[in-house]
Design a protein around this motif. Structure first.
Motif, PDB file in Angstrom:
ATOM      1  N   GLN A  20       5.640   0.461 -16.563  1.00 43.37           N
ATOM      2  CA  GLN A  20       5.541  -0.173 -15.248  1.00 43.37           C
ATOM      3  C   GLN A  20       5.772  -1.673 -15.401  1.00 43.37           C
ATOM      4  N   ASN A  52       8.453   2.287 -13.522  1.00 36.58           N
ATOM      5  CA  ASN A  52       7.966   2.086 -12.161  1.00 36.58           C
ATOM      6  C   ASN A  52       7.740   0.605 -11.881  1.00 36.58           C
ATOM      7  N   THR A  54       5.735  -2.627  -9.926  1.00 30.34           N
ATOM      8  CA  THR A  54       4.637  -3.258  -9.205  1.00 30.34           C
ATOM      9  C   THR A  54       5.189  -4.533  -8.587  1.00 30.34           C
ATOM     10  N   LYS A  76       9.031   4.946  -8.943  1.00 26.54           N
ATOM     11  CA  LYS A  76       7.882   4.815  -8.062  1.00 26.54           C
ATOM     12  C   LYS A  76       7.547   3.337  -7.894  1.00 26.54           C
ATOM     13  N   THR A  78       4.595   0.503  -6.508  1.00 32.70           N
ATOM     14  CA  THR A  78       3.268   0.128  -6.044  1.00 32.70           C
ATOM     15  C   THR A  78       3.317  -1.293  -5.509  1.00 32.70           C
ATOM     16  N   THR A  96       5.626   4.066  -2.748  1.00 35.53           N
ATOM     17  CA  THR A  96       4.788   5.145  -3.244  1.00 35.53           C
ATOM     18  C   THR A  96       3.307   4.886  -2.981  1.00 35.53           C
ATOM     19  N   ARG A  97       2.888   3.653  -3.169  1.00 39.84           N
ATOM     20  CA  ARG A  97       1.463   3.308  -3.045  1.00 39.84           C
ATOM     21  C   ARG A  97       1.336   1.868  -2.589  1.00 39.84           C
ATOM     22  N   ILE A  99      -1.571  -1.091  -2.057  1.00 40.87           N
ATOM     23  CA  ILE A  99      -2.943  -1.514  -2.291  1.00 40.87           C
ATOM     24  C   ILE A  99      -3.198  -2.789  -1.485  1.00 40.87           C
TER      25      ILE A  99
END
Length: 204
Positions: A20, A52, A54, A76, A78, A96-97, A99
């Protein structure tokens, strides 16, 4: 730190496989299409390597571009976004996500903790702060993660010159040039990120 302790430390923090990556970049697109093209190319390269992403969670500027590109390539994504910027930065509904955190300090802390390395695309003051904090933390051995700069059309040339001036004037140790790598090719930069080791930052 003694030589024996340094060897033990380097073994403990040996860089794992990059799963990631955190990408710092602008919430604006810049005034050249080359910036968005580079963000797309980097995102595709990240996704194709099964890495992935971030990032800051926004649809805006290069942030949205790199996130879209990673998703297109099968990766993916985030996003991490503070409550105060939730509306201003237009959070990305397709990632995907997502936060949501209370402030910028939590944003940076979570982005860092989730990631195995960092890359900076062109961006503004927030990008500069995130990049330089990551470099400083590497210098202080708070983390042992690789840091890369994608230098699009010489965007980071003045920053590199500024750092060189700080080295020449005695404010930065010359070996700390090795705390980060710079390249104008996404694939070449990712190769350097994946092959980086903590030993690199101690070379003079």
């Amino acid at each position: 730190m003694s030589d024996s302790h340094e060897e033990i430390y380097l073994e403990m923090v040996k860089t794992p496989a990059i799963k990631q990556l955190c990408v710092f970049c602008g919430s604006r697109p810049g005034n050249s299409p080359a910036y968005a093209e580079a963000a797309t190319a980097l995102g595709h390269a990240i996704g194709k390597r099964k890495i992935n992403l971030t990032y800051g969670g926004s649809t805006m500027g290069l942030m949205g571009t790199v996130a879209d590109a990673v998703l297109e390539a099968g990766g993916k994504v985030t996003g991490v976004i503070p409550e105060a910027l939730f509306d201003h930065e237009h959070d990305h509904p397709g990632i995907t996500r997502l936060i949501t955190v209370k402030n910028m300090h939590q944003r940076k802390e979570i982005m860092s903790s989730l990631s195995d390395g960092f890359i900076a695309l062109p961006g503004g003051l927030g990008t500069f702060e995130e990049l330089l904090e990551s470099i400083t933390w590497s210098q202080l051995k708070i983390h042992s993660k690789p840091i890369g700069i994608l230098d699009v059309e010489g965007y980071y040339g003045l920053l590199a010159a500024f750092i060189e001036n700080a080295i020449e004037t005695g404010f930065i140790n010359p070996r700390h040039r090795n705390l980060f790598c710079v390249d104008d090719s996404p694939d070449s930069l990712l190769d350097q990120i994946e092959n980086w080791s903590p030993e690199s930052r101690n070379k003079s």
